[in-house]
Design an enzyme around this catalytic site. Structure first.
Site, PDB file in Angstrom:
ATOM      1  CG  ASP A 170      65.992  63.299  27.343  1.00  0.00           C
ATOM      2  OD1 ASP A 170      66.032  64.539  27.336  1.00  0.00           O
ATOM      3  OD2 ASP A 170      65.075  62.633  27.842  1.00  0.00           O
TER       4      ASP A 170
ATOM      5  CD  GLU B  71      64.868  75.210  24.604  1.00  0.00           C
ATOM      6  OE1 GLU B  71      66.003  74.669  24.572  1.00  0.00           O
ATOM      7  OE2 GLU B  71      64.309  75.719  23.610  1.00  0.00           O
ATOM      8  CD1 TRP B  72      64.774  68.277  26.372  1.00  0.00           C
ATOM      9  CD2 TRP B  72      63.038  68.757  25.057  1.00  0.00           C
ATOM     10  NE1 TRP B  72      63.633  67.892  27.029  1.00  0.00           N
ATOM     11  CE2 TRP B  72      62.559  68.176  26.245  1.00  0.00           C
ATOM     12  CE3 TRP B  72      62.129  69.148  24.066  1.00  0.00           C
ATOM     13  CZ2 TRP B  72      61.192  67.976  26.481  1.00  0.00           C
ATOM     14  CZ3 TRP B  72      60.774  68.937  24.296  1.00  0.00           C
ATOM     15  CH2 TRP B  72      60.316  68.370  25.493  1.00  0.00           C
ATOM     16  N   GLY B  73      67.299  72.416  23.648  1.00  0.00           N
ATOM     17  CA  GLY B  73      67.920  73.149  22.543  1.00  0.00           C
ATOM     18  C   GLY B  73      66.942  73.491  21.437  1.00  0.00           C
TER      19      GLY B  73
ATOM     20  CG  ASP C 247      61.508  68.275  30.779  1.00  0.00           C
ATOM     21  OD1 ASP C 247      61.835  68.615  29.628  1.00  0.00           O
ATOM     22  OD2 ASP C 247      61.659  67.131  31.228  1.00  0.00           O
TER      23      ASP C 247
HETATM   24  C1  GLA Z   1      62.730  64.919  29.655  1.00  0.00           C
HETATM   25  C2  GLA Z   1      64.047  65.508  30.124  1.00  0.00           C
HETATM   26  C3  GLA Z   1      64.809  64.445  30.880  1.00  0.00           C
HETATM   27  C4  GLA Z   1      63.980  63.937  32.050  1.00  0.00           C
HETATM   28  C5  GLA Z   1      62.633  63.425  31.574  1.00  0.00           C
HETATM   29  C6  GLA Z   1      61.686  63.122  32.723  1.00  0.00           C
HETATM   30  O1  GLA Z   1      62.961  63.915  28.717  1.00  0.00           O
HETATM   31  O2  GLA Z   1      64.770  65.991  29.031  1.00  0.00           O
HETATM   32  O3  GLA Z   1      66.058  64.949  31.319  1.00  0.00           O
HETATM   33  O4  GLA Z   1      63.827  64.972  32.972  1.00  0.00           O
HETATM   34  O5  GLA Z   1      61.997  64.381  30.736  1.00  0.00           O
HETATM   35  O6  GLA Z   1      60.418  62.683  32.269  1.00  0.00           O
END
Ligand code: GLA
Length: 688
Positions: A244, A222-224, A185
């Site tokens: 997310d 890393e969410w893009g 993450d």
């Molecule tokens: C981030 C990630 C999620 C999850 C949470 C856990 O938001 O993007 O997929 O793993 O952390 O805290």
């Protein structure tokens, strides 16, 4: 993308939000430039000293389970649950269907490392340690995944240890435990360069794998934020492309739209990851979950089950266990499907498969049934007089003369596999059952409806008949023929009907089922069914009414449900606050969150809609939204992008002759972060 407000209290989360905005901009820029698959997958050149990821893993998208979407950090996330999931994988046939990884998300560790700097599993959740869980999972022929963050702490507020600065020791610990998969993450990253952070862990995993002989799939999360599709194929086996997911239609749809254009970057060993599945978690209908699963599969996304399988319904198992659809996701050619067309919410996506066939998704984003169509040649198949068409949700084979089409229910998906198969004539002709609209029915008053039955096949559809079924007590009457001796290629049987709901029927959506029955020239009986809906509606009262006092036909929202007379608040129903824009409080109105659509019946008897619109004060900064009012299919009023800095803006719209009107909130083009949007003082004026 969901509301990230809960995280922006910490500096790392604030960085994360900024990162997401930056990613959206980068993404928009990237989209303006055509990208070739070759350009996308050869970022590591021969004069590039950085070692490539060559772990030979994830040659098809990873399949498995992750607890996060069902349990978050709740106490039920523990070794009993995890081992129970492994049992279910075996007992319920999911292992046989290809699901392999049983993955732990955040909250498995204690907040403090031990005196040697080692990670310590939470002894309450995992009393036997992670190594024992791995052994249990391995004994079932499955694999174990674990989670940490490329930061000083993970994302949870409790502050579990992250691996930044501990990469080699943590990777070694994971490998020693028997871990086969790491999700890495991005929280609390201290502003250290992302490529550097993720590359260090790649190398640490490679070293640990070497010493233990245990290969580890590497999932970058890393969410893009840093456009990982441009660099991560050399670093990880998959990379998250968005924020997310949450268990609602708007979130799933928005993530699909962000991930779909990234198709050129995916391939064997390196996949776009639009986040884990929500199928079965309860926030969408089964139709919507089938769309979610179909879209993820045609996008060659990792299929990580996100519901607690110990309490999952048969419908959930039927969706995640659909082997025809899984085969699309897992196809060895490893191509992500590409968008063939997308007009007014009617999507055609096609994926080339290893045997030369094409998987074709016909996806209906809208709230009404839609005819969605393409052709075998438009999806790249060679010219033939006919093709085999397999419906992957019905598990039935047909022949088509080339049309690949369906009338698709609201929020639904039809998924076909189309091939130039020389045995096409052994299958009955494909027949499309279509309906002109989702009728708006005032109880007690007949409304007209038209249905069509169209032969898409090369062979004739013989002895065709059509039937329309409604709920018990409804009157459904054909006013033109319902039978035909034969339909040749491309011909239609069009039938007129009246539909009447009994007086007193409560407003809401009701099921209508259209069934076309026919025979193929070889004598086989075949059917084509369309599950559609009628809305029972109540005309709005004379004079001026607050819309929050009326019953809407449908409502979708990006964060929690739409609230009446309060802001949206958090994700639970009824947790909003007084509607407040720029310091002014309003007693009446609707609290929404981008992306949102709320539809009302106007019955062609209203003149105007008016409201004071803006971003609610409840979230401080970040909200960026735009408001639109649609009268039937016409956009009749809109704002530009509004932010928290602006006071309420007056919006008025002409509703003359509109049967319905829709109140739409968009995310202002930057993803739906903190987009708390108020329709304050929203009212309509209707004929006296
Ligand atoms: C981030 C990630 C999620 C999850 C949470 C856990 O938001 O993007 O997929 O793993 O952390 O805290």
């Amino acid at each position: 993308m969901r509301d990230l407000h809960n995280r922006i209290s910490s500096p790392s989360a604030a960085r994360r939000v900024t990162g997401i905005l930056a990613a959206a901009l980068l993404c928009a820029t990237a989209l303006a430039v055509p990208v070739t698959a070759a350009a996308a997958t050869t970022t590591g050149t021969s004069d590039d000293a950085t070692p490539q990821l060559a772990n030979g893993l994830a040659l098809t998208p990873p399949m498995g389970f992750n607890n996060w979407n069902s349990t978050n950090c709740r106490a039920e996330f523990n070794e009993t649950m995890v081992e129970g999931i492994a049992d279910i994988f075996v007992n319920k046939g999911l292992k046989a269907a290809g699901y392999q990884y049983v993955n732990l998300d955040d909250c498995w560790a204690l907040p403090q490392r031990d005196s040697d700097g080692k990670l310590v599993p939470d002894p309450v959740r995992f009393p036997h340690g992670i190594k024992a869980v791995a052994a249990y999972v391995h004994a079932k022929g499955l694999k174990l995944g674990i989670y940490t963050s490329a930061g000083t702490k993970t994302c949870n507020d409790a502050g579990f240890p992250g691996a930044l600065g501990h990469e080699y020791s943590d990777a070694q610990q994971f490998a020693d435990w028997g871990v086969d998969y790491l999700k890495y993450d991005n929280c609390n990253n201290q502003g250290v360069d992302a490529v550097q952070r993720y590359t260090t862990m790649r190398d640490a995993l490679a070293a640990a794998s070497k010493s233990t002989g245990r290969p580890i799939v590497y999932s970058i999360c890393e969410w893009g934020s840093n456009s990982p599709w441009t660099w991560a194929s050399d670093v990880g086996n998959l990379w998250r492309t968005t924020g997310d997911i949450s268990d609602n239609w708007s979130s799933m749809l928005s993530i699909f739209k962000q991930n779909a254009p990234l198709a050129p970057y995916a391939g064997p060993g390196h996949w776009n990851d639009p986040d884990m599945l929500e199928v079965g978690n309860g926030g969408m209908t089964d139709t919507e979950y089938r769309s979610h699963f179909s879209l993820w599969s045609i996008m060659a996304a990792p299929l990580l089950i996100g519901s607690d399988l110990r309490s999952a319904t048969q419908a959930t198992y039927d969706i995640i266990g659909n082997r025809d659809v899984i085969a699309v996701d897992q196809d060895s050619l490893g191509k992500q499907g590409t968008v063939v067309s997308s007009v007014d919410g009617r999507w055609v996506i096609s994926k080339e498969l290893a045997d030369g066939s094409r998987a074709v998704v016909l996806f209906n984003e809208t709230g009404r049934p839609q005819h969605i169509a393409t052709t075998a040649s438009a999806v790249g198949l060679p010219g033939r007089s006919a093709y085999k068409l397999r419906d992957l949700w019905q598990h039935k084979n047909y022949n088509t003369a080339g049309a690949v089409s369906a009338t698709v229910p609201a929020h639904g998906t039809v998924l076909y596999r189309v091939s130039a198969d020389r045995h096409w004539a052994s299958y009955p002709p494909a027949v499309e059952a279509g309906v002109s609209e989702a009728p708006l029915v005032e109880a007690g008053t007949p409304v007209p409806l038209t249905t069509t039955v169209t032969n898409l096949g090369r062979t004739p559809a013989i002895s065709g008949s059509v039937a329309l079924g409604g709920p018990q007590g409804w009157r459904v009457k054909a006013t033109s023929p319902t039978r035909t001796a034969a339909l040749s290629t491309g011909r239609k049987l069009t039938t007129s009907w009246t539909v009447t709901a009994p007086a007193g029927t409560a407003s809401g959506a009701y099921d209508l089922t259209l069934t076309a029955a026919y025979r193929s020239p070889t004598g086989d009986a075949a059917r084509s069914e369309l599950a559609t809906i009628a809305y029972v509606v109540v005309p709005p009262p004379d004079g001026t009414s607050y819309v929050s006092d009326l019953t809407w036909m449908s409502a979708t929202n990006g964060w929690g449900p739409v609230e009446k007379d309060t802001s949206v608040g958090e994700s639970a129903a009824g947790d909003g606050h007084p509607i407040t824009i720029g310091g002014t409080v309003y007693a009446k109105g609707l609290g929404a969150h981008a992306l949102s659509t709320i539809e009302y019946y106007a019955g062609a008897r209203c003149d105007t809609f008016s409201a004071q619109v803006g971003v609610d004060d409840e979230k401080g900064a970040n909200g960026t939204v735009a408001f639109q009012v649609w009268a039937d299919d016409a956009l009749v009023a809109s704002t530009g992008v509004l932010t928290n800095a602006e006071p309420a803006q007056a919006l008025t719209a002409d509703l003359t002759r509109a049967k319905t009107f829709r109140l739409v909130v968009t995310d202002g083009g930057d993803g739906g972060d903190s987009d708390h949007a108020d329709w304050a003082d929203a009212k309509i004026t209707c004929a006296a």
